[in-house]
Design an enzyme around this catalytic site. Structure first.
Site, PDB file in Angstrom:
ATOM      1  N   GLY A 715       0.826  -1.209   0.000  1.00  0.00           N
ATOM      2  CA  GLY A 715       0.000   0.000   0.000  1.00  0.00           C
ATOM      3  C   GLY A 715       0.856   1.253   0.000  1.00  0.00           C
ATOM      4  O   GLY A 715       1.965   1.277   0.536  1.00  0.00           O
ATOM      5  N   GLU A 718      -1.172   5.798   2.787  1.00  0.00           N
ATOM      6  CA  GLU A 718      -1.088   6.465   4.087  1.00  0.00           C
ATOM      7  C   GLU A 718       0.318   6.561   4.647  1.00  0.00           C
ATOM      8  O   GLU A 718       0.583   7.331   5.571  1.00  0.00           O
ATOM      9  CB  GLU A 718      -2.009   5.746   5.086  1.00  0.00           C
ATOM     10  CG  GLU A 718      -3.464   5.918   4.722  1.00  0.00           C
ATOM     11  CD  GLU A 718      -4.388   4.919   5.400  1.00  0.00           C
ATOM     12  OE1 GLU A 718      -5.048   5.295   6.365  1.00  0.00           O
ATOM     13  OE2 GLU A 718      -4.447   3.755   4.961  1.00  0.00           O
TER      14      GLU A 718
HETATM   15 MO1  MOS Z   1      -8.538   5.304   5.589  1.00  0.00          MO
HETATM   16  S1  MOS Z   1      -8.290   6.163   7.372  1.00  0.00           S
HETATM   17  O1  MOS Z   1      -7.682   3.989   5.417  1.00  0.00           O
HETATM   18  O2  MOS Z   1      -9.763   5.733   4.640  1.00  0.00           O
END
Ligand code: MOS
Length: 751
Positions: A715, A718
Site C-alpha cells: 500500500g 497512508e
Molecule cells: Mo482510511 S483512514 O484507510 O480511509
C-alpha cells in the site's frame, strides 16, 4: 514544487506490459473541467432539502424545540425530532459489524457532543430548511462537558482501532529496563483532528416504493455500506443501490455510516419524495468522525552501545461517551524497531465528543509521531546520529513475533533518502546551522511504516466481440487514482492496452471491491481484477483450443500467452489469433471472467508485511519569533510493486503534506467551559496551503515482494504521513534545541 525526480521502478517478474506506466488519471479531465458529478450535484425531480439542527452543548438533554414555529415557516414540509422520528429496523445504539458504530439518529433527547443532530428540518428549498432549523429555538438542560484528561472517564478498553488488541507485550520489560544503562522518557500529546474533506458528507436519497432505495453519496465502501443500510432500513441488500462515481475526499470518514445521512434517508421514505442533505463545514465537526486525541508516554531502555533493551509505549486515547473507537497509537511501537521487550498499551478516556474514527493512517500517524520523537531523543541521549541509531536498532525480523518480513527495503530507503537529502555531515548538536538570513536550520528524520491490510474483493472482466474489454468492480476513486491503476492491472491481465479497457466502478451493484481504505484498495480490488482478467483469457483460450479452425487448436496443455489483443501459443508464439477473431468464429458475443481476492491466511500469518520508508526534513526557525518553515521534505519509500509511478508519487506527496499538516497545523480547539469546538471551520482549523508546502520529493525505492500477494503490491496511500511528523519535530529540535511535547508544534513552545 520540483517534484518529478526520475526514480527506478521495480521490475515485476511475471508481467510488465501495462503496469509500471505513469498514465495520467482517467478522471482527471472531468475533475479539472468541473464535469465530475458529486453526490450533491444530483437534483432529481420533486427534490426536498434536509438540514440538521445540531446541539450547541456537549452534554445534557434537549428540553424544548419550537417545532410549531419551524413547521409554520413557508416552505418547510416536515420537522423530525425524537417525538416523530420514523422507526429503524436496527437499533442505532447497537454496533453493526466492524465499521458499524453506534450513531445518533434522534433516538432520544440526550445530547452527547456538540454538533449532534437534534432535529431534521425538511423543506422545498435549502433556504427554507435552514431558516426553519433556526426557528426551533432549542432549550437544554446542560451538564458540565468533559473535555480532557482531568475530567474524562478513564477505562480499560477491550480493543483499539477496529478490533486490535489494547495491550500487547513481548519479552520481559522489567528485565529490559534493568539491563539498560539509561532510560529515556518522552511525552507527546496529539490533538483532535478532523478529516475536512473538501466535499462535505452529503446524500441524495430516493425511494421507489417502501423497499427500493437509491443513494447518491460519496462512499469509501460501497457494498459494505449497502449491506449496512439494508439492515437499518429492513430491506434486502440488493434493493439498495449506492452511486459514488466521485468522492471529494474521504480520509476514512466516508467508510462509516453516520446519523445525518440516515435521517435524510428516513425522511425521504416518510415523505415519499427524494431528499438531499449536505452537511455544512461546521456540522462536519461532530457526527462524522475525527482523529481522536492521545496522550502518549514512551520509555526506552538503552544499553551502552545505543541498543534498545526495552520499549514501553503507553497511550491514553479519547473516545466518545457512547462508542469505543480508540486511536491505536501505541501499536506503532510493535513493529518498527528491534527490542527484546516491548509493551504497547492503551487506556480509554471518555469525553463528551463525537466518536472518533479512522483518519489518514489511523494509529500509525499519531503513534509513529511520538515514537520517532522518542527515537530521536534516544539517539541524542546516546550521542549518536539519528540515522546511525536507527540502523543499529534495525528490525531484521518483526519485533516480538520474530516473523520474517515478506520484503523490507528499509535500509535502501534510509540510504537513498539520506543521499538525496544530503544528510551526511549533519552536526550532532542542535543550533549549529544558520542560513544567510540568520534563520536557525535543522535537519530531522523519521521512519515511515504502514501495514498491508487487504479486503476480500471480487471483479468481472468481459472480453467483447470487437476485441475490447469491460472490467467491473465496485471500487472507489477518492482521488488516489484507483480508476487508473486498477484499469492498468486489468489491462495487463487481459493482454490489452489500457485504452482498450473500459472500467466501470463506483456503483454498489458491481462485484464487491471491499473498502477503499487501509491503503489496501489497489492490492485488494487489483487482485480481483487481475484474476478476473486471467479467467476471461482462460475461457477464451478454451474456446480457441477446442476449435479446429483456430491456429491455437490443441494448445490446451501447452498454454497460451495473451498479448496485444491476441492469444499466442506458448511454445510457438508465431501461431496466434486475435480475441475478436476467436469470438467471431465461435459465434460468441463475449466471454465473461470472474475473479476474487481472498487472502492466503497461512501466508498472511507466516510473514510480516509492511510498506516502509524514511522521511528527511529541513526546517528553518526564526530565532526571535519562533516561526517554523519546513523548507525541504525528502521521502524514500518501498512498497512492493509500483503499478503507476506518477500516481504513487502523488500519494506520497499527499501523505507527506498531511504529515506536515499534523506537525505544524491541524488541531481542533475545544472550549473547556462548553465543550464546543472553537475553530470548526477552514479559516481557523489550519491545513497547509501551497505557501506552507516546501519542496517535496518522493523516491520510489525498488522492492520485490513475492509473498504479500501474487502481484507483489503493497500500500502507498497512508505511509507518507507516518515518518513525516516525527521528521519535522526532530528537525525543529535540531534547529532550536527544543524537544516538543505536543502537536501541532506552536510558536510559544519554541520561545
Ligand atoms: Mo482510511 S483512514 O484507510 O480511509
Amino acid at each position: 514544487m520540483p517534484l518529478d525526480s526520475p526514480a527506478p521502478i521495480a521490475p515485476y517478474p511475471r508481467h510488465g506490459s501495462n503496469s509500471g506506466q505513469p498514465l495520467t488519471r482517467r478522471d482527471g479531465e472531468l475533475k479539472v473541467t468541473g464535469r465530475a458529478t458529486y453526490a450533491a450535484d444530483n437534483h432529481p425531480a420533486d427534490l426536498l432539502y434536509a438540514v440538521t439542527a445540531v446541539s450547541s452543548i456537549a452534554r445534557g438533554r434537549v428540553t424544548a424545540l419550537d417545532v410549531a414555529a419551524a413547521k409554520a415557516h413557508p416552505g418547510v414540509v416536515e420537522v423530525f425530532t425524537p417525538a416523530n422520528r420514523p422507526p429503524l429496523a436496527h437499533d442505532p445504539d447497537v454496533k453493526l459489524g466492524m465499521f458499524g458504530f453506534r450513531i445518533e439518529v434522534l433516538q432520544d433527547d440526550g445530547v452527547r457532543y456538540v454538533n449532534q443532530p437534534i432535529a431534521l428540518v425538511v423543506a422545498e428549498t435549502l433556504e427554507a430548511a435552514v431558516e426553519g432549523a433556526a426557528l426551533l429555538n432549542q432549550q437544554y438542560e446542560a451538564q458540565p462537558a468533559r473535555t480532557g484528561l482531568d475530567d474524562g472517564e478513564r477505562y480499560a478498553p477491550a480493543a483499539v482501532g477496529v478490533g486490535a488488541p489494547a495491550h500487547t507485550a513481548y519479552g520481559d520489560l522489567d528485565a529490559g529496563f534493568a539491563a539498560a544503562d539509561q532510560i529515556v522518557e518522552t511525552d507527546i500529546t496529539t490533538p483532535a483532528q478532523f478529516h475536512n474533506a473538501m466535499e462535505p458528507h452529503s446524500v441524495v436519497a430516493q425511494w421507489d416504493g417502501d423497499d427500493h432505495l437509491t443513494l447518491d453519496m460519496g462512499n469509501q465502501a460501497l457494498v459494505m455500506s449497502r449491506d449496512a443500510y439494508a439492515v437499518y432500513f429492513g430491506i434486502p441488500a440488493q434493493n439498495v443501490l449506492i452511486r459514488s462515481p466521485f468522492l471529494g475526499g474521504g480520509f476514512g470518514s466516508k467508510a462509516i455510516l453516520n446519523g445525518p445521512q440516515i435521517l435524510a434517508i428516513l425522511a425521504a421514505r416518510q415523505l415519499k419524495r427524494p431528499v438531499k442533505l449536505a452537511l455544512s463545514r461546521a456540522q462536519m465537526y461532530g457526527p462524522v468522525g475525527h482523529r481522536g486525541r492521545t496522550w502518549q508516554r514512551l520509555r526506552l531502555g538503552l544499553d551502552g552501545e545505543g541498543r534498545i533493551t526495552a520499549l514501553h509505549h503507553q497511550s491514553t486515547a479519547a473516545t466518545s461517551s457512547f462508542e469505543d473507537f480508540l486511536e491505536p497509537a501505541a501499536s506503532a511501537s510493535l513493529h518498527a524497531y528491534a527490542s527484546p521487550a516491548i509493551l504497547a498499551e492503551t487506556q480509554g478516556l471518555r469525553l463528551d465528543t463525537g466518536t472518533p474514527g479512522p483518519m489518514r493512517a489511523p494509529g500509525e500517524a499519531s503513534g509513529s509521531a511520538a515514537l520517532e520523537v522518542a527515537i530521536d531523543a534516544a539517539a541524542d541521549a546516546c550521542g549518536m546520529d539519528p540515522l546511525e541509531f536507527r540502523l543499529l536498532n534495525y528490525a531484521e525480523t518483526e519485533p516480538g513475533t520474530g516473523r520474517p518480513y515478506s520484503s523490507k527495503a528499509l535500509r535502501e530507503c534510509y540510504s537513498e533518502g539520506a543521499k538525496r537529502f544530503g544528510w551526511a555531515g549533519r552536526p550532532l548538536q542542535p543550533r549549529q546551522m544558520r542560513d544567510e538570513n540568520g534563520m536557525l536550520v535543522g535537519w530531522g528524520m523519521g521512519t515511515a511504516l504502514f501495514p498491508c491490510p487487504h479486503f476480500p474483493a471480487e471483479a468481472r472482466a468481459t472480453l467483447r466481440a470487437d476485441g475490447t474489454a469491460l472490467v467491473e468492480t465496485a471500487g472507489v476513486d477518492m482521488g488516489q487514482g484507483a480508476w487508473t491503476a486498477l484499469a492498468q492491472i486489468a489491462a495487463e491481465a487481459l493482454g490489452l492496452d489500457p485504452e482498450q479497457v473500459e472500467f466501470r466502478s463506483g456503483v454498489s451493484d458491481l462485484p464487491d471491491a471491499g473498502v477503499a481504505g487501509g491503503s489496501g484498495h489497489t492490492a485488494s480490488a487489483g487482485l480481483a481484477l487481475h484474476n478476473a482478467g486471467e479467467d476471461a483469457i482462460a475461457r477464451l483460450a478454451e474456446l480457441a483450443g477446442a476449435d479446429p479452425a483456430s491456429p491455437l487448436f490443441g494448445a490446451g496443455n501447452i498454454g497460451v500467452v495473451a498479448r496485444a489483443g491476441r492469444l499466442h501459443r506458448r511454445d510457438d508464439e508465431g501461431r496466434s489469433e486475435s480475441y475478436a477473431d476467436i469470438l467471431a468464429r465461435t459465434g460468441k458475443s463475449m466471454v465473461v471472467g470472474t475473479g476474487r481476492m481472498a487472502r492466503d491466511d497461512a501466508a498472511a500469518q507466516a510473514w510480516a508485511m509492511y510498506s516502509n520508508g524514511a522521511v528527511f526534513a529541513e526546517v528553518k526557525v526564526d530565532p526571535d519569533l519562533g516561526v517554523v518553515r519546513v523548507t525541504r521534505l525528502v521521502g524514500a519509500f518501498a512498497a512492493g510493486r509500483i503499478i503507476n509511478p506518477r500516481l504513487v508519487r502523488s500519494q506520497y506527496y499527499g501523505g507527506m503534506i498531511w504529515g506536515l499538516s499534523f506537525a505544524l497545523h491541524e488541531a481542533a480547539q475545544t472550549d473547556r467551559r462548553t465543550g464546543r469546538i472553537m475553530n470548526a471551520d477552514l479559516s481557523e482549523y489550519r491545513v497547509p496551503v501551497n505557501a506552507d508546502v516546501p519542496s517535496v520529493e518522493a523516491i520510489l525505492v525498488p522492492e520485490e515482494d513475492r509473498y504479500v500477494n501474487p502481484l507483489g503490491i503493497k500500500g502507498v496511500g497512508e505511509i507518507g504521513v507516518t515518518g513525516t511528523v516525527g521528521a519535522i519535530a526532530n528537525a525543529v529540535r535540531h534547529a532550536t534545541g527544543v524537544r516538543v511535547s505536543r502537536f501541532p508544534i506552536r510558536i510559544e513552545d519554541l520561545l
